[in-house]
Scaffold this motif. Structure first.
Motif, PDB file in Angstrom:
ATOM      1  N   ALA A   7       0.838  -1.195   0.000  1.00 20.09           N
ATOM      2  CA  ALA A   7       0.000   0.000   0.000  1.00 20.09           C
ATOM      3  C   ALA A   7       0.870   1.240   0.000  1.00 20.09           C
ATOM      4  O   ALA A   7       2.029   1.202   0.421  1.00 20.09           O
ATOM      5  N   GLY A  16      -3.160   4.039   2.060  1.00 17.24           N
ATOM      6  CA  GLY A  16      -3.739   2.732   2.350  1.00 17.24           C
ATOM      7  C   GLY A  16      -3.039   1.958   3.449  1.00 17.24           C
ATOM      8  O   GLY A  16      -3.423   0.831   3.757  1.00 17.24           O
ATOM      9  N   ILE A  27      -3.409  -1.581  -1.924  1.00 16.19           N
ATOM     10  CA  ILE A  27      -4.324  -0.604  -1.346  1.00 16.19           C
ATOM     11  C   ILE A  27      -3.733   0.799  -1.483  1.00 16.19           C
ATOM     12  O   ILE A  27      -2.565   1.020  -1.140  1.00 16.19           O
ATOM     13  N   CYS A  28      -4.550   1.709  -1.987  1.00 14.03           N
ATOM     14  CA  CYS A  28      -4.220   3.131  -1.978  1.00 14.03           C
ATOM     15  C   CYS A  28      -5.496   3.867  -1.590  1.00 14.03           C
ATOM     16  O   CYS A  28      -6.438   3.246  -1.093  1.00 14.03           O
ATOM     17  N   ALA A  79      -8.789   2.658   0.438  1.00  8.00           N
ATOM     18  CA  ALA A  79      -8.926   2.925   1.873  1.00  8.00           C
ATOM     19  C   ALA A  79      -9.816   4.134   2.157  1.00  8.00           C
ATOM     20  O   ALA A  79     -10.424   4.208   3.220  1.00  8.00           O
TER      21      ALA A  79
END
Length: 150
Positions: A7, A11, A64-65, A108
């Motif tokens: 991430a 995130g 994840i970002c 996120a």
């Protein structure tokens, strides 16, 4: 099953929560960072997770970002990666059942932690259906080969 996870700063908190969840489920996790809320560039982590899956070091990956969009674009540049941004359980199931997604992207700033965990669970539990869907995956692979320099 071994899961690669990565991430950017947007995130990192959700990454840590997902990592904890995966470990609690008995899965092995390789964390590619970041481990800080300090601003960083999502392509670094999308590429690292994509490579781990593409090279066979990990079975699947999660990136994840803030929205899941940028980091998914980076992961999808790695040959052999089919990264899907999912915002609900139906998308997670279809990304696996129909598209054999090997990397999941989460946002996120889009998802709450509870929904994110449900998406991860469905994505991990859903198998690829094969059949007519394999023909389509093969066509995606053909496109990738067409534009990959050898």
């Amino acid at each position: 099953m071994k899961i690669a996870i990565g991430a950017d700063h947007g995130g990192v908190d959700l990454k840590d929560a997902v990592k904890t969840y995966l470990i609690e489920q008995g899965l092995e996790v390789e964390d590619f960072g970041t481990n800080s809320n300090e601003s960083c560039d999502y392509p670094i982590y999308g590429e690292k997770v994509g490579e781990a899956v593409s090279f066979g070091d990990c079975d699947r990956g999660i990136v994840i970002c803030g929205t899941g969009l940028g980091i998914s674009m980076a992961a999808n540049k790695v040959p052999g990666i089919r990264c899907a941004v999912c915002t609900n359980e139906f998308m997670a199931a279809m990304s696996r059942e129909h598209n054999d997604a090997n990397v999941l992207a989460l946002g996120a700033r889009v998802l709450g932690e509870g929904l994110a965990m449900r998406i991860v669970k469905v994505w991990l539990d859903t198998e690829f259906a094969g059949g007519r869907h394999q023909r389509r995956i093969d066509k995606i692979h053909d496109i990738e080969k067409k534009y990959t320099k050898s």
